[in-house]
Design an enzyme around this catalytic site. Structure first.
Site, PDB file in Angstrom:
ATOM      1  N   SER A   1       0.864  -1.187   0.000  1.00 23.25           N
ATOM      2  CA  SER A   1       0.000   0.000   0.000  1.00 23.25           C
ATOM      3  C   SER A   1       0.897   1.232   0.000  1.00 23.25           C
ATOM      4  O   SER A   1       1.535   1.543   1.011  1.00 23.25           O
ATOM      5  CB  SER A   1      -0.916   0.004   1.229  1.00 23.25           C
ATOM      6  OG  SER A   1      -1.824  -1.062   1.174  1.00 23.25           O
TER       7      SER A   1
ATOM      8  N   LYS B   1      -7.182   1.819  -3.033  1.00 22.49           N
ATOM      9  CA  LYS B   1      -6.761   1.369  -1.692  1.00 22.49           C
ATOM     10  C   LYS B   1      -6.834   2.512  -0.686  1.00 22.49           C
ATOM     11  O   LYS B   1      -7.232   2.320   0.465  1.00 22.49           O
ATOM     12  CB  LYS B   1      -5.344   0.800  -1.744  1.00 22.49           C
ATOM     13  CG  LYS B   1      -4.804   0.330  -0.383  1.00 22.49           C
ATOM     14  CD  LYS B   1      -5.701  -0.729   0.256  1.00 22.49           C
ATOM     15  CE  LYS B   1      -5.297  -1.085   1.691  1.00 22.49           C
ATOM     16  NZ  LYS B   1      -4.052  -1.858   1.767  1.00 22.49           N
TER      17      LYS B   1
ATOM     18  N   LYS C   1       0.318   5.498   8.199  1.00 24.78           N
ATOM     19  CA  LYS C   1       0.979   5.727   6.910  1.00 24.78           C
ATOM     20  C   LYS C   1      -0.045   5.866   5.783  1.00 24.78           C
ATOM     21  O   LYS C   1       0.028   6.775   4.953  1.00 24.78           O
ATOM     22  CB  LYS C   1       1.953   4.582   6.640  1.00 24.78           C
ATOM     23  CG  LYS C   1       2.678   4.645   5.310  1.00 24.78           C
ATOM     24  CD  LYS C   1       2.024   3.744   4.248  1.00 24.78           C
ATOM     25  CE  LYS C   1       2.036   2.293   4.661  1.00 24.78           C
ATOM     26  NZ  LYS C   1       1.428   1.413   3.603  1.00 24.78           N
TER      27      LYS C   1
END
Length: 294
Positions: free
Chosen positions: A96, A171, A239
């Site tokens: 990701s 995502k 993150k």
């Protein structure tokens, strides 16, 4: 069956690599932490000394690493995937990362004649173990078709969502919804407990109605028991929320609720809870409510 080089054998990568071995693929693994190798060896996997060896011995290369910087380190440079791949070789990054980095890697891939897909996943450790991941794929349609047999082993919902970088954009949206849903489930649990409601019974009926969602199905039991062993760490969701807020700002999109949840996740990380599962948002709701954690 192709030989697959798998870079990154952590919480998500190890079960994904294991499922590929169980499906009959030869898998060669590499990780920055050699302590992770034994689990792969036990199920019949091989180990490479580095990225170069792994690429040279594989038909398909998959990376599942922490962040954009790690993908750049693995994919780019003289010792990276692209510089050592054969023309036409397929490289699938399932980490990701930022959409911008995904597009950068794909452009670099064209220079070397390497086919690149960005294919981040959703579902957490449980879905990785079960081979039940949701996979959102960006890249060329022909490359997606070539990779489909591999995706079918590790996932169940597999969708080509657009050009390079589109997988990472989807995502980011996924992580927005997941973070917001976990926060609302956490708030609901603390609210129910404050009134002395049978929370297990409450979760059961909530999951059966319009409020039903995968967070209730997969995370509520652990939240009720205050068990926050990481299936997906706060550090990683922090993150991802950074990727989301940056991409939203770039597109001129306002995400007021998402920004608020991003700050709550950042607060948990700042308190030293980055290694806990993201369902530990419950701890912060208890703090803010002045209620003692169990």
């Amino acid at each position: 069956m192709s030989t697959i080089g798998f870079i990154g054998l952590g919480i998500m990568g190890r079960p994904m690599a294991t499922n590929l071995i169980m499906a009959g693929y030869d898998v060669i693994g590499y990780d920055h932490s050699p302590a992770r190798y034994e689990a792969l060896r036990q199920v019949g996997g091989q180990i490479a000394d580095g990225v170069v060896e792994l690429v040279q011995k594989s038909e398909i290369v998959i990376s599942m690493v922490r962040d954009s910087a790690d993908v750049e380190a693995v994919a780019l440079g003289e010792q990276g995937v692209l510089a050592n791949a054969r023309p036409g070789q397929l490289y699938i990054d399932m980490s990701s990362i930022s959409p911008q980095t995904a597009r950068q890697v794909a452009e670099a891939g064209k220079t070397f004649g390497v086919r690149v897909l960005d294919a981040p996943v959703s579902g957490g450790e449980a879905a990785a173990v079960e081979g039940d991941l949701s996979i959102m794929v960006g890249g060329e349609a022909d490359d997606f078709a070539a990779a489909r047999p591999v995706f079918d082993v590790v996932g169940r919902t597999i969708v080509h969502v657009g050009p390079h970088g589109a997988g990472q954009t989807v995502k980011a949206a996924n992580q927005l919804i997941v973070a917001g849903t976990i926060e609302l489930v956490a708030e609901a649990i603390v609210f129910l407990e404050a009134y002395g409601v049978d929370t297990e019974a409450a979760v059961k009926v909530l999951a059966g109605g319009l409020a039903g969602n995968r967070v209730l199905d997969r995370k509520a039991a652990g939240m009720l028991a205050r068990q926050f062993q990481p299936g997906f760490r706060i550090d990683l969701h922090h993150k991802d929320m950074g990727i989301l807020t940056s991409a939203a700002r770039e597109a001129g999109v306002v995400i007021p609720l998402g920004s608020a949840v991003a700050q709550l996740i950042a607060a948990l990380k700042a308190q030293g809870d980055g290694g806990l599962d993201h369902s530990a948002l419950l701890k912060l709701v208890e703090q803010l409510s002045g209620r003692s954690a169990r």
